[in-house]
Design a protein around this motif. Structure first.
Motif, PDB file in Angstrom:
ATOM      1  N   ALA A  96     -12.119   2.538   4.615  1.00 21.14           N
ATOM      2  CA  ALA A  96     -13.121   1.821   3.331  1.00 21.14           C
ATOM      3  C   ALA A  96     -14.130   1.823   4.020  1.00 21.14           C
ATOM      4  CB  ALA A  96     -12.038   0.877   3.052  1.00 21.14           C
ATOM      5  N   GLY A  97     -14.540   1.876   5.019  1.00 21.36           N
ATOM      6  CA  GLY A  97     -15.872   1.702   5.570  1.00 21.36           C
ATOM      7  C   GLY A  97     -16.460   0.034   5.776  1.00 21.36           C
ATOM      8  N   MET A  98     -17.577   0.105   6.114  1.00 21.15           N
ATOM      9  CA  MET A  98     -18.448  -1.285   6.969  1.00 21.15           C
ATOM     10  C   MET A  98     -18.556  -1.912   5.620  1.00 21.15           C
ATOM     11  SD  MET A  98     -20.208   0.552   9.914  1.00 21.15           S
ATOM     12  CE  MET A  98     -20.004  -0.849  11.316  1.00 21.15           C
ATOM     13  N   GLY A  99     -18.600  -3.405   6.077  1.00 19.70           N
ATOM     14  CA  GLY A  99     -19.717  -4.745   5.626  1.00 19.70           C
ATOM     15  C   GLY A  99     -19.040  -4.731   3.350  1.00 19.70           C
ATOM     16  N   THR A 100     -20.534  -4.729   3.191  1.00 23.53           N
ATOM     17  CA  THR A 100     -19.394  -4.683   1.436  1.00 23.53           C
ATOM     18  C   THR A 100     -19.533  -3.616   1.398  1.00 23.53           C
ATOM     19  OG1 THR A 100     -22.341  -4.797   1.116  1.00 23.53           O
ATOM     20  CG2 THR A 100     -21.264  -6.935   0.827  1.00 23.53           C
ATOM     21  N   LYS A 101     -19.748  -2.715   1.608  1.00 25.13           N
ATOM     22  CA  LYS A 101     -18.843  -0.939   0.879  1.00 25.13           C
ATOM     23  C   LYS A 101     -17.616  -1.175   0.880  1.00 25.13           C
ATOM     24  CE  LYS A 101     -17.814   3.203   0.635  1.00 25.13           C
ATOM     25  NZ  LYS A 101     -16.282   3.438   1.678  1.00 25.13           N
ATOM     26  N   GLY A 102     -17.592  -1.350   2.252  1.00 30.11           N
ATOM     27  CA  GLY A 102     -15.931  -1.345   2.642  1.00 30.11           C
ATOM     28  C   GLY A 102     -14.912  -2.363   1.978  1.00 30.11           C
ATOM     29  N   VAL A 103     -15.778  -3.533   1.520  1.00 25.54           N
ATOM     30  CA  VAL A 103     -14.553  -4.789   0.824  1.00 25.54           C
ATOM     31  C   VAL A 103     -14.767  -4.273  -0.743  1.00 25.54           C
ATOM     32  CG1 VAL A 103     -14.649  -7.311   0.755  1.00 25.54           C
ATOM     33  CG2 VAL A 103     -15.709  -6.434   2.534  1.00 25.54           C
ATOM     34  N   VAL A 104     -15.633  -4.237  -1.144  1.00 23.53           N
ATOM     35  CA  VAL A 104     -15.422  -3.740  -2.408  1.00 23.53           C
ATOM     36  C   VAL A 104     -14.891  -2.632  -2.921  1.00 23.53           C
ATOM     37  CG1 VAL A 104     -16.382  -2.881  -4.616  1.00 23.53           C
ATOM     38  CG2 VAL A 104     -18.402  -5.326  -3.270  1.00 23.53           C
ATOM     39  N   ALA A 105     -14.990  -1.218  -2.231  1.00 22.55           N
ATOM     40  CA  ALA A 105     -13.961  -0.397  -2.162  1.00 22.55           C
ATOM     41  C   ALA A 105     -12.812  -0.782  -2.351  1.00 22.55           C
ATOM     42  CB  ALA A 105     -14.676   0.762  -1.009  1.00 22.55           C
ATOM     43  N   ALA A 106     -11.574  -1.179  -1.191  1.00 26.14           N
ATOM     44  CA  ALA A 106     -10.832  -1.476  -1.030  1.00 26.14           C
ATOM     45  C   ALA A 106     -10.572  -1.904  -2.181  1.00 26.14           C
ATOM     46  CB  ALA A 106     -10.706  -2.215   0.327  1.00 26.14           C
ATOM     47  N   SER A 107     -10.472  -3.679  -2.313  1.00 28.74           N
ATOM     48  CA  SER A 107     -11.101  -4.411  -2.661  1.00 28.74           C
ATOM     49  C   SER A 107     -10.670  -4.203  -4.565  1.00 28.74           C
ATOM     50  CB  SER A 107     -11.558  -6.136  -3.312  1.00 28.74           C
ATOM     51  OG  SER A 107     -12.006  -6.514  -2.181  1.00 28.74           O
ATOM     52  N   ALA A 108     -12.044  -2.675  -5.080  1.00 28.54           N
ATOM     53  CA  ALA A 108     -11.843  -2.329  -6.304  1.00 28.54           C
ATOM     54  C   ALA A 108     -10.136  -1.710  -6.271  1.00 28.54           C
ATOM     55  CB  ALA A 108     -12.412  -1.466  -6.409  1.00 28.54           C
ATOM     56  N   ALA A 109     -10.112  -0.648  -5.680  1.00 28.00           N
ATOM     57  CA  ALA A 109      -8.919  -0.237  -4.997  1.00 28.00           C
ATOM     58  C   ALA A 109      -7.629  -0.580  -5.307  1.00 28.00           C
ATOM     59  CB  ALA A 109      -8.604   0.856  -4.577  1.00 28.00           C
ATOM     60  N   MET A 110      -7.544  -2.067  -4.645  1.00 30.45           N
ATOM     61  CA  MET A 110      -5.778  -2.597  -4.697  1.00 30.45           C
ATOM     62  C   MET A 110      -5.791  -3.254  -6.390  1.00 30.45           C
ATOM     63  SD  MET A 110      -5.581  -2.921  -0.791  1.00 30.45           S
ATOM     64  CE  MET A 110      -6.914  -3.854  -0.132  1.00 30.45           C
ATOM     65  N   GLY A 111      -6.975  -4.208  -6.202  1.00 30.45           N
ATOM     66  CA  GLY A 111      -7.074  -5.092  -7.433  1.00 30.45           C
ATOM     67  C   GLY A 111      -6.433  -4.441  -8.352  1.00 30.45           C
ATOM     68  N   VAL A 112      -6.702  -3.270  -9.174  1.00 35.75           N
ATOM     69  CA  VAL A 112      -6.368  -2.694  -9.793  1.00 35.75           C
ATOM     70  C   VAL A 112      -5.155  -2.515 -10.002  1.00 35.75           C
ATOM     71  CG1 VAL A 112      -6.552  -0.138 -11.262  1.00 35.75           C
ATOM     72  CG2 VAL A 112      -8.171  -0.816 -10.599  1.00 35.75           C
ATOM     73  N   LEU A 113      -4.666  -1.994  -8.473  1.00 33.76           N
ATOM     74  CA  LEU A 113      -3.259  -2.002  -8.348  1.00 33.76           C
ATOM     75  C   LEU A 113      -2.196  -2.815  -8.609  1.00 33.76           C
ATOM     76  CD1 LEU A 113      -3.365   1.295  -5.685  1.00 33.76           C
ATOM     77  CD2 LEU A 113      -2.934   1.686  -8.134  1.00 33.76           C
ATOM     78  N   LEU A 114      -2.202  -3.453  -7.257  1.00 33.03           N
ATOM     79  CA  LEU A 114      -1.962  -5.376  -7.690  1.00 33.03           C
ATOM     80  C   LEU A 114      -1.815  -5.967  -9.760  1.00 33.03           C
ATOM     81  CD1 LEU A 114      -4.287  -6.867  -4.446  1.00 33.03           C
ATOM     82  CD2 LEU A 114      -0.951  -6.030  -5.164  1.00 33.03           C
ATOM     83  N   GLN A 115      -2.646  -5.589 -10.066  1.00 34.52           N
ATOM     84  CA  GLN A 115      -2.925  -5.616 -11.586  1.00 34.52           C
ATOM     85  C   GLN A 115      -1.510  -5.175 -12.629  1.00 34.52           C
ATOM     86  OE1 GLN A 115      -4.784  -8.381 -12.164  1.00 34.52           O
ATOM     87  NE2 GLN A 115      -4.611  -8.572 -14.356  1.00 34.52           N
ATOM     88  N   GLU A 116      -1.326  -4.420 -11.833  1.00 33.01           N
ATOM     89  CA  GLU A 116      -0.080  -3.427 -12.387  1.00 33.01           C
ATOM     90  C   GLU A 116       0.655  -3.427 -12.096  1.00 33.01           C
ATOM     91  OE1 GLU A 116      -1.725   0.672 -12.743  1.00 33.01           O
ATOM     92  OE2 GLU A 116      -4.192   0.072 -14.126  1.00 33.01           O
ATOM     93  N   GLY A 117       1.216  -4.480 -10.890  1.00 35.64           N
ATOM     94  CA  GLY A 117       2.519  -5.038 -10.388  1.00 35.64           C
ATOM     95  C   GLY A 117       2.702  -4.180  -8.802  1.00 35.64           C
ATOM     96  N   ILE A 118       1.307  -3.207  -8.694  1.00 35.55           N
ATOM     97  CA  ILE A 118       1.880  -2.042  -7.765  1.00 35.55           C
ATOM     98  C   ILE A 118       1.530  -2.380  -6.223  1.00 35.55           C
ATOM     99  CG2 ILE A 118       1.379   0.013  -6.751  1.00 35.55           C
ATOM    100  CD1 ILE A 118       1.476   0.944  -9.537  1.00 35.55           C
ATOM    101  N   GLY A 119       2.155  -2.537  -5.767  1.00 32.61           N
ATOM    102  CA  GLY A 119       1.838  -3.320  -4.107  1.00 32.61           C
ATOM    103  C   GLY A 119       2.828  -4.543  -3.728  1.00 32.61           C
TER     104      GLY A 119
END
Ligand code: SF4
Length: 408
Positions: free
Chosen positions: A241-264
């Motif tokens: 995912a990467g360092m600092g806010t870039k890593g947190v934002v990228a991972a949160s964006a990806a996982m957030g979408v999937l979790l919202q769809e019930g996946i994970g």
């Protein structure tokens, strides 16, 4: 029409990880599990025990450790024993690449001490000459009653599979772009490997799947497809995912979408730490994602406004920071004394524009005086204005009100 919330959880087969105290279930409708990974040399028992304990105490419910050579494999049972002795029963997962089959065969105590083995079909795939590596690890898991995570990874995609799909695509009447073929290879690598593990004799309730990619849109597409085509328990994570806010934002964006769809069913933040940085950041990020999305509660939520030109003094920022830190440091003790305390909602707001309104939605809220307002801070408890605080002891007075509320 009803305004919809998250989709119902995608149905998966639950996988029990570990035994006794500390055991958790991934999938099967169980709460979404937070996990993390150490970055110590596993051969260094002291360093690894310390980091696993820190991650577990921060809230990691499963911790993965690298098992890359004989010295590391020999250390695993010692690490397990030392952790149990200090009351840290978090399940340990061994991360194996290339020679996992050999390490598990040569170190039966390591095979026993681990709760789950992670294998990458890209480097211990089941095709051709690699079949022995894959089947040995799966057989070891079956024999020792352990779970396996089959973790396909974009960076080490099964080359034989990718080449076959690329060839088929080139011959097809309507060829897809190369990226779509790579996505398909990721999905197939994970699913074919899992089906092969079942064929070898590992029950489905011991298999967890992941298909990690480093680009957000690819990750979402691949996991959607894995979920659509199977009911294996799913480990979510954006790789590298990467360092600092870039890593947190990228991972949160990806996982957030999937979790919202019930996946994970379990999540991990693969964040690159600062040199010597705090590894528990990835645990906190995972907890915060699950909590802010309303899937789990770990710590009392502190809502704070961002501040603006109406908050020119630092009183507001200091209070928001102090309350957040005070709650975080108090939580280990509070958890024992006040069951359910993690559901508390606190609001710290900067002025009367949104302060009273937001404070009323929280269990306890304080609205500080913005620039030009009278120097008093109304406190709201359960939606009603309860009292007004003033003066230099404001932060301590507010803490006392929070404690009083929790006790009541
Ligand atoms: Fe600014 Fe007041 Fe809004 Fe906070 S609540 S952001 S201080 S206007």
């Amino acid at each position: 029409p009803e305004i919809a919330g998250p989709a119902p959880r995608h149905g998966t087969v639950g996988v029990r990880i570990g035994e006794g105290e500390g055991a958790v279930t991934i999938g099967g409708g169980a709460p979404i599990v937070v996990q993390s990974m150490t970055n110590t040399d596993t051969a260094d028992v002291d360093a690894t025990v310390a980091q696993v304990a820190a991650l577990a105490r921060a809230g990691s419910e499963i911790v993965r450790i690298t098992v890359d050579r004989d010295e590391a494999a020999a250390s695993v049972p010692k690490i397990r024993e030392r952790l149990d002795r200090v009351g840290v029963h978090v399940p340990l997962v061994g991360d194996f690449h290339y020679i996992g089959h050999k390490l598990l065969s040569d170190h039966p105590a390591c095979a026993e001490a681990l709760a789950k083995y992670r294998i990458n079909p890209g480097n211990v795939g089941f095709k051709e000459k690699k079949d022995l590596q894959f089947s040995t690890i799966v057989e070891m898991a079956a024999r020792h009653g352990k779970a396996v995570r089959i973790g396909a990874n974009w960076g080490s995609l099964d080359e034989a599979l990718l080449t076959r799909l690329m060839d088929e695509n080139a011959r097809s009447e309507r060829p897809r772009d190369a990226r779509a073929v790579m996505r398909e290879a990721m999905v197939q690598s994970a699913l074919l490997s899992a089906d092969r593990a079942v064929e070898i004799g590992l029950p489905k309730d011991r298999i967890v799947l992941s298909a990690k990619v480093s680009a957000v849109q690819d990750l979402i597409a691949v996991y959607r497809e894995v979920a659509r085509r199977s009911d294996y328990a799913i480990h979510l994570g954006l790789t590298e995912a990467g360092m600092g806010t870039k890593g947190v934002v990228a991972a949160s964006a990806a996982m957030g979408v999937l979790l919202q769809e019930g996946i994970g069913d379990t999540i991990r933040y693969s964040l690159t730490p600062e040199p010597g940085g705090d590894r528990t950041v990835e645990v906190k990020a995972a907890q915060e994602l699950l909590q802010t999305m309303g899937f789990r509660t770990f710590v009392p939520l502190v809502a704070a406004c961002p501040g603006c030109g109406r908050t020119t003094s630092t009183v507001f920022q200091e209070l928001a920071r102090d309350i957040q830190n005070w709650i975080a440091t108090s939580m280990p003790e509070w958890r024992k004394t006040y069951p359910g305390v993690e559901t508390l909602n606190v609001a710290v707001m900067g002025c009367i524009v949104n302060g009273p309104g937001e404070s009323k939605h929280a269990d306890i809220g304080i609205s500080l005086p913005g620039t030009g307002e009278s120097p008093s801070a109304p406190v709201f408890i359960d939606g009603k204005k309860a009292l007004t605080l003033r003066g230099a002891t404001l932060a301590k007075d507010f803490e006392a009100i929070v404690i009083d509320y929790i006790e009541r």
